[in-house]
Design an enzyme around this catalytic site. Structure first.
Site, PDB file in Angstrom:
ATOM      1  N   VAL A 171       0.841  -1.213   0.000  1.00  0.00           N
ATOM      2  CA  VAL A 171       0.000   0.000   0.000  1.00  0.00           C
ATOM      3  C   VAL A 171       0.868   1.252   0.000  1.00  0.00           C
ATOM      4  O   VAL A 171       0.596   2.224  -0.707  1.00  0.00           O
ATOM      5  CB  VAL A 171      -0.941  -0.005   1.227  1.00  0.00           C
ATOM      6  CG1 VAL A 171      -1.692   1.312   1.343  1.00  0.00           C
ATOM      7  CG2 VAL A 171      -1.935  -1.155   1.134  1.00  0.00           C
ATOM      8  N   THR A 184      -0.521  -4.088   9.758  1.00  0.00           N
ATOM      9  CA  THR A 184      -1.301  -4.360  10.975  1.00  0.00           C
ATOM     10  C   THR A 184      -1.700  -5.838  10.939  1.00  0.00           C
ATOM     11  O   THR A 184      -2.870  -6.172  10.786  1.00  0.00           O
ATOM     12  CB  THR A 184      -2.573  -3.484  11.028  1.00  0.00           C
ATOM     13  OG1 THR A 184      -3.303  -3.638   9.788  1.00  0.00           O
ATOM     14  CG2 THR A 184      -2.246  -2.026  11.208  1.00  0.00           C
ATOM     15  N   LEU A 203      -7.675  -0.519  -2.976  1.00  0.00           N
ATOM     16  CA  LEU A 203      -6.872  -0.972  -4.117  1.00  0.00           C
ATOM     17  C   LEU A 203      -6.926  -2.483  -4.259  1.00  0.00           C
ATOM     18  O   LEU A 203      -6.813  -3.199  -3.268  1.00  0.00           O
ATOM     19  CB  LEU A 203      -5.401  -0.575  -3.898  1.00  0.00           C
ATOM     20  CG  LEU A 203      -5.139   0.867  -3.506  1.00  0.00           C
ATOM     21  CD1 LEU A 203      -3.661   1.048  -3.194  1.00  0.00           C
ATOM     22  CD2 LEU A 203      -5.577   1.779  -4.632  1.00  0.00           C
ATOM     23  N   ASN A 220     -14.859  -4.806   2.347  1.00  0.00           N
ATOM     24  CA  ASN A 220     -14.162  -6.065   2.071  1.00  0.00           C
ATOM     25  C   ASN A 220     -14.981  -7.264   2.535  1.00  0.00           C
ATOM     26  O   ASN A 220     -15.048  -8.281   1.853  1.00  0.00           O
ATOM     27  CB  ASN A 220     -12.793  -6.081   2.768  1.00  0.00           C
ATOM     28  CG  ASN A 220     -11.728  -5.453   1.892  1.00  0.00           C
ATOM     29  OD1 ASN A 220     -12.028  -4.959   0.815  1.00  0.00           O
ATOM     30  ND2 ASN A 220     -10.500  -5.470   2.350  1.00  0.00           N
ATOM     31  N   CYS A 224      -5.907  -9.541   2.285  1.00  0.00           N
ATOM     32  CA  CYS A 224      -6.971  -8.673   2.801  1.00  0.00           C
ATOM     33  C   CYS A 224      -8.199  -9.433   3.257  1.00  0.00           C
ATOM     34  O   CYS A 224      -8.553  -9.386   4.433  1.00  0.00           O
ATOM     35  CB  CYS A 224      -7.346  -7.643   1.750  1.00  0.00           C
ATOM     36  SG  CYS A 224      -6.048  -6.432   1.544  1.00  0.00           S
TER      37      CYS A 224
HETATM   38  C1  UDX Z   1      -9.341  -6.711  -2.017  1.00  0.00           C
HETATM   39  C2  UDX Z   1     -10.410  -5.642  -2.313  1.00  0.00           C
HETATM   40  O1  UDX Z   1     -11.040  -5.955  -3.572  1.00  0.00           O
HETATM   41  C3  UDX Z   1      -9.800  -4.258  -2.330  1.00  0.00           C
HETATM   42  O2  UDX Z   1     -10.818  -3.289  -2.511  1.00  0.00           O
HETATM   43  C4  UDX Z   1      -9.066  -4.019  -1.000  1.00  0.00           C
HETATM   44  O3  UDX Z   1      -8.420  -2.782  -1.003  1.00  0.00           O
HETATM   45  C5  UDX Z   1      -8.048  -5.103  -0.753  1.00  0.00           C
HETATM   46  O4  UDX Z   1      -8.682  -6.392  -0.807  1.00  0.00           O
HETATM   47  P1  UDX Z   1      -7.409  -7.915  -3.420  1.00  0.00           P
HETATM   48  O5  UDX Z   1      -7.123  -8.676  -2.168  1.00  0.00           O
HETATM   49  O6  UDX Z   1      -6.291  -7.329  -4.192  1.00  0.00           O
HETATM   50  O7  UDX Z   1      -8.428  -6.698  -3.113  1.00  0.00           O
HETATM   51  O8  UDX Z   1      -8.142  -8.909  -4.434  1.00  0.00           O
HETATM   52  P2  UDX Z   1      -9.617  -9.121  -5.002  1.00  0.00           P
HETATM   53  O9  UDX Z   1      -9.611  -8.847  -6.440  1.00  0.00           O
HETATM   54  O10 UDX Z   1     -10.638  -8.453  -4.182  1.00  0.00           O
HETATM   55  O11 UDX Z   1      -9.756 -10.704  -4.822  1.00  0.00           O
HETATM   56  C6  UDX Z   1      -9.658 -11.310  -3.520  1.00  0.00           C
HETATM   57  C7  UDX Z   1      -9.800 -12.809  -3.642  1.00  0.00           C
HETATM   58  O12 UDX Z   1     -11.145 -13.148  -3.996  1.00  0.00           O
HETATM   59  C8  UDX Z   1      -8.913 -13.459  -4.709  1.00  0.00           C
HETATM   60  O13 UDX Z   1      -8.380 -14.653  -4.181  1.00  0.00           O
HETATM   61  C9  UDX Z   1      -9.854 -13.757  -5.847  1.00  0.00           C
HETATM   62  O14 UDX Z   1      -9.451 -14.865  -6.617  1.00  0.00           O
HETATM   63  C10 UDX Z   1     -11.144 -14.064  -5.081  1.00  0.00           C
HETATM   64  N1  UDX Z   1     -12.368 -13.818  -5.869  1.00  0.00           N
HETATM   65  C11 UDX Z   1     -12.665 -12.561  -6.300  1.00  0.00           C
HETATM   66  C12 UDX Z   1     -13.228 -14.870  -6.129  1.00  0.00           C
HETATM   67  O15 UDX Z   1     -12.981 -16.014  -5.721  1.00  0.00           O
HETATM   68  N2  UDX Z   1     -14.386 -14.616  -6.811  1.00  0.00           N
HETATM   69  C13 UDX Z   1     -14.720 -13.377  -7.249  1.00  0.00           C
HETATM   70  O16 UDX Z   1     -15.796 -13.233  -7.839  1.00  0.00           O
HETATM   71  C14 UDX Z   1     -13.828 -12.311  -6.995  1.00  0.00           C
END
Ligand code: UDX
Length: 450
Positions: A11, A86, A154, A227, A279
């Site tokens: 971040v 954190t 993000l 989230n 996250c």
């Molecule tokens: C997430 C939030 O989207 C973002 O707004 C926040 O700031 C940080 O956490 P990120 O962890 O980068 O972002 O990934 P994200 O695209 O949200 O996907 C998280 C997980 O969910 C991945 O393992 C992805 O494969 C899974 N996922 C996502 C699914 O299994 N199905 C979906 O439909 C979408």
């Protein structure tokens, strides 16, 4: 504006790089001297599309530098973003000791008026504690502190885009003047007066993002609430997938039509082996703990977490059904990262599957476009391959675990011909079932008829 970013993790680097890209002068600070040395030498420790160019351009323009000295950064900056980690403690609470340590240094070093912005994901009421800490630690110095919460939304793999083209900018403040200073920081993004490195200056036209001003407590809650809701949505789609499998329906058809309702929306309804990353799994736990301490049993979150854990069992069960015995089988893994376009393997479902397959005695070959070095450091006994074809060669089965788009475009005939048995288990529903069967594969995916 002169801005300091404390914490050069994911971040911190994206925030620092993007704020420099839109015209601010940024110093990124970390107490890990080795990390700072590597950054100074031009090495970006994470794979994130566009970030290397953004940082290189900002450095070349003299708008971005690095330091290990929080004290200097606190003295020189008008605004200080706290982006330190954190991580979860054993009881699920967030460990806020790094924020406390940074607050102490800022408070003792700062003079004049400083805007201190909490960017790390934190439980509600951390802002109140931060303000108190700054006042107590800083009582000898006489500096005045404005405190803001500014959660980031993000997504790894598209974070430069998300920073520069946000859905919304949320700032939690306790006085209007602080909101105005935050607006100044984000002015270039609100007014689109920067040259966009993602679209090479030719961004699609869009209205400015909403600038949402709330109390600090609300702002902190918004991040966890967003989230956790997205995680709930994914778990909902995953249970739907199980139901589809039992009832002979197709989850892709179901979620597509369900998502057309604007009250629901099409995103985050993709069924598969579940959510991972640093996250969602951590935030959903922290949010549950926070609610529990406030006397609310947020049982929905526990269920979503539980459903997510069961995705791995469910997928491995499919693998066992298809392969009968896993011990001694050669299994190829396509994808290791927790999602495409990143090298991040933290809490990646693929890694849990890898770990369990190893424990059951399978012999593994794996390929990921970005995440192999990090995985190799943790799992040295896996055979890491140069490409997907190498993974498939002689394999009893190929498991697709991260939906990198390039896997869709592979020469699947070549893969079929090199496998011992043409068996594909697609944990992300990336491939077309009819096309795969037409090619002669035994193909299993999630929530779609076999
Ligand atoms: C997430 C939030 O989207 C973002 O707004 C926040 O700031 C940080 O956490 P990120 O962890 O980068 O972002 O990934 P994200 O695209 O949200 O996907 C998280 C997980 O969910 C991945 O393992 C992805 O494969 C899974 N996922 C996502 C699914 O299994 N199905 C979906 O439909 C979408």
């Amino acid at each position: 504006m002169q801005i300091s970013i404390i914490g050069c993790g994911y971040v911190g680097l994206v925030t620092g790089g993007c704020l420099a890209a839109v015209g601010h002068h940024v110093t990124c600070v970390d107490n890990d001297a080795e990390r700072i040395r590597a950054l100074q030498a031009g090495h970006i420790p994470i794979y994130e599309p566009h970030l290397d160019h953004v940082i290189a351009a900002a450095r070349a323009a003299g708008r971005m530098d690095y330091s290990t000295d929080v004290a200097v950064a606190a003295r020189s900056a008008d605004a200080i973003f706290i982006c330190v980690g954190t991580p979860p403690l054993e009881n699920g609470d967030a460990d806020l000791s790094s924020i406390d340590a940074v607050a102490r240094i800022i408070a003792t070093e700062a003079r004049g008026t400083k805007l201190v912005i909490e960017k790390s994901t934190v439980p509600v009421r951390t802002g109140e504690q931060l303000r108190r800490a700054l006042e107590i630690y800083g009582r000898a110095g006489g500096a005045k502190f404005q405190v803001a919460s500014n959660p980031e939304f993000l997504r790894e793999g598209s974070s430069v885009h998300d920073f520069l083209h946000p859905d919304r900018i949320v700032v939690g403040v306790d006085e209007p003047a602080t909101a105005e200073r935050m607006r100044e920081i984000y002015r270039p993004i609100l007014d689109r007066t920067f040259t966009c490195p993602v679209h090479n200056g030719a961004c699609p036209s869009a209205s400015p993002p909403p600038f949402v001003v709330t109390t600090i407590n609300s702002s902190e809650l918004i991040k966890h609430a967003s989230n956790s809701f997205l995680a709930l949505k994914i778990s909902y789609a995953n249970v739907l997938a199980d139901l589809c499998e039992r009832l002979g329906a197709d989850v892709e058809e179901v979620t597509r039509a369900v998502g057309m309702d604007p009250r629901i929306g099409p995103l985050f309804l993709r069924a598969g082996i579940g959510f991972g990353g640093f996250c969602f799994p951590k935030d959903i736990q922290a949010f549950y703990r926070l609610a529990e301490r406030a006397g609310i049993d947020f049982v929905l979150l526990k269920e979503a977490e539980q459903i997510n854990k069961q995705r791995i069992d469910h997928f491995l069960e499919k693998a066992r059904r298809a392969l009968w015995v896993l011990k001694g089988k050669q299994v190829g893994l396509l994808g290791l990262a927790f999602k495409p376009h990143t090298d991040d393997i933290r809490f990646a479902p693929a890694l849990e599957i890898l770990r369990r397959l190893l424990a059951e005695g399978a012999s593994l070959r794996a390929y990921d476009p970005q995440a192999m070095n990090k995985t190799q450091a943790q799992f040295p006994t896996v055979n890491y391959c140069r490409d997907a074809y190498d993974v498939a060669s002689g394999a009893d089965a190929v498991l697709l675990l991260t939906e990198w788009p390039e896997f869709r475009d592979l020469d699947w005939v070549r893969i079929r011909d090199s496998m011992l048995r043409p068996l594909v288990l697609d944990g992300r529903n990336l491939l077309n079932p009819a096309a795969m069967r037409q090619l002669g594969f035994e193909y299993h995916s999630i929530g779609r008829p076999d």
